[in-house]
Design a protein around this motif. Sequence first.
Motif, PDB file in Angstrom:
ATOM      1  N   VAL A   7      -9.844   6.255  -1.749  1.00  0.00           N
ATOM      2  CA  VAL A   7      -9.025   5.131  -2.204  1.00  0.00           C
ATOM      3  C   VAL A   7      -8.460   5.407  -3.590  1.00  0.00           C
ATOM      4  O   VAL A   7      -7.271   5.199  -3.849  1.00  0.00           O
ATOM      5  N   GLU A   8      -9.308   5.893  -4.494  1.00  0.00           N
ATOM      6  CA  GLU A   8      -8.875   6.190  -5.854  1.00  0.00           C
ATOM      7  C   GLU A   8      -7.849   7.327  -5.868  1.00  0.00           C
ATOM      8  O   GLU A   8      -6.871   7.294  -6.623  1.00  0.00           O
ATOM      9  N   ASN A  26      -4.544   6.012  -4.456  1.00  0.00           N
ATOM     10  CA  ASN A  26      -3.897   5.146  -5.442  1.00  0.00           C
ATOM     11  C   ASN A  26      -3.257   5.961  -6.566  1.00  0.00           C
ATOM     12  O   ASN A  26      -2.177   5.620  -7.061  1.00  0.00           O
ATOM     13  N   ASN A  33      -0.125   7.389  -5.146  1.00  0.00           N
ATOM     14  CA  ASN A  33       0.771   6.270  -4.886  1.00  0.00           C
ATOM     15  C   ASN A  33       1.431   5.772  -6.178  1.00  0.00           C
ATOM     16  O   ASN A  33       2.596   5.352  -6.182  1.00  0.00           O
ATOM     17  N   SER A  34       0.685   5.851  -7.279  1.00  0.00           N
ATOM     18  CA  SER A  34       1.186   5.358  -8.569  1.00  0.00           C
ATOM     19  C   SER A  34       2.325   6.205  -9.112  1.00  0.00           C
ATOM     20  O   SER A  34       3.074   5.755  -9.978  1.00  0.00           O
ATOM     21  N   ALA A  93       1.612  -0.358  -6.488  1.00  0.00           N
ATOM     22  CA  ALA A  93       0.535   0.597  -6.196  1.00  0.00           C
ATOM     23  C   ALA A  93      -0.774  -0.129  -5.921  1.00  0.00           C
ATOM     24  O   ALA A  93      -1.525   0.227  -4.995  1.00  0.00           O
ATOM     25  N   LEU A  94      -1.068  -1.156  -6.700  1.00  0.00           N
ATOM     26  CA  LEU A  94      -2.308  -1.910  -6.509  1.00  0.00           C
ATOM     27  C   LEU A  94      -2.261  -2.758  -5.240  1.00  0.00           C
ATOM     28  O   LEU A  94      -3.260  -2.882  -4.521  1.00  0.00           O
ATOM     29  N   ILE A 122      -3.325  -1.129  -1.901  1.00  0.00           N
ATOM     30  CA  ILE A 122      -4.743  -0.955  -1.554  1.00  0.00           C
ATOM     31  C   ILE A 122      -5.477  -2.301  -1.542  1.00  0.00           C
ATOM     32  O   ILE A 122      -6.702  -2.346  -1.648  1.00  0.00           O
ATOM     33  N   VAL A 140      -8.641   2.614 -10.496  1.00  0.00           N
ATOM     34  CA  VAL A 140      -7.348   2.351  -9.863  1.00  0.00           C
ATOM     35  C   VAL A 140      -6.379   1.693 -10.858  1.00  0.00           C
ATOM     36  O   VAL A 140      -5.166   1.959 -10.828  1.00  0.00           O
ATOM     37  N   SER A 198      -5.064   4.481 -13.149  1.00  0.00           N
ATOM     38  CA  SER A 198      -4.039   5.289 -12.481  1.00  0.00           C
ATOM     39  C   SER A 198      -2.699   4.572 -12.488  1.00  0.00           C
ATOM     40  O   SER A 198      -1.646   5.186 -12.700  1.00  0.00           O
ATOM     41  N   ALA A 199      -2.741   3.258 -12.254  1.00  0.00           N
ATOM     42  CA  ALA A 199      -1.502   2.469 -12.263  1.00  0.00           C
ATOM     43  C   ALA A 199      -0.866   2.456 -13.649  1.00  0.00           C
ATOM     44  O   ALA A 199       0.357   2.525 -13.789  1.00  0.00           O
TER      45      ALA A 199
END
Length: 395
Positions: free
Chosen positions: A133-134, A137, A140-141, A149-150, A153, A168, A171-172
């Motif tokens: 997941v991390e 993300n 995705n970010s 992005a958040l 998930i 997460v 990362s965003a």
Amino acid sequence: MDIVFGIIAIIVVLGLAYLLSNNRKIINYRGIGVMILAQLLTTWFMFATTIGQSIINGISAVFNKLIEFGTAGVDFILGGVLHGDGGVFFFDVLLLIIFFATILSVLTYLKILPLIIKYIGGIISKITGLPKVESFNAVNSIFFGQSEALIAIRSQFHHLTANRLYIVSASAMGSVSASIVGAYMQMLPPKYVLVALPLNMFSALIVASIIAPVKVPKEEDKVDITNVSNEKSVFEAMGNGALEGGKIALIVGTMLVAFIASLELVNWVIQAVFAGVTLQQILGYILYPLGFLMGIPTSEILTAGGIMGTKIVTNEFVAMLEFQTLLGQVSEKTTGIVTVFLTSFANFSSIGIIAGTVQGIDREKGGEVSRFGLKLLLGATLASILSATIAGLFI
């Protein structure tokens, strides 16, 4: 000597992250080592090899062509309005965000981007040992904004502990949206903007994995991309993407008015007390030691530090507009280091955006993000410093 100082800067960043760690006993040192190696190899490949430079030139050419297409749409709306030789920032840069957001929306509807992101994230998870997941993300970010992005998930939020939520969120904050990369590339050298994307993705994961290390059971680590788009047709995806892009352009423009005007006000107040002193100069002195270690030439550290500090207290667009006027006056090394540092959402305003997005998904977890907001900004800033330092080693 620059390499020695760069290594020291990397150690300082990792050391500060270690001091901030919530649980030093479970830090994934192997994964961190793999990601630092990946950063070094990526930067070397992009900057020092013919193939890497060809890839950068190819990607830049694609973006330039897309900018041409977007400009055709903007010109049609303006209908021949004259706006001077220097152009108008809102027309020439911000409105292009609409076209890029439209493309991203269509690629998401067609499940092309989600599939690519899922598998790249899976590869990163496999080689680093980080949760899926991390990793998803983080990738995705690179393509989508902090909120998008958040939201992608949201189905996994009930599994996210405070540490996972930190990763997460980091990362965003540490990356940027592909919808505005074209705007960045019109202000600063494209090759440094493009290299910053993978560097910042890894840096955000590295720093966040030290500050908030996690161990996740396999049953709680699944990535679901079935509901990433609610559109019923490609035309609805185009329309929604365009509307989202327009909203982003207006938000950025509004924030620039507020932040640039506020910066002028703050400088006026400071100069009323200390003649000839600006906030940028103060920030330059504060960041001087790190600027020195990052490899910025001594004569340019105060200027570069002021730009980097401006980005932290306002946003990256304000700092980029300031730095754009200095291109050609500063060295190539300073240009590369500062550009990579600026290419992220690590600033105070991002805390509110991320906390608000998470609260919209899960009210309780939104409160958790608010509580570690300053720690989140500190971690994201350390990540930007790490990326810029690594870039500087190869310039």
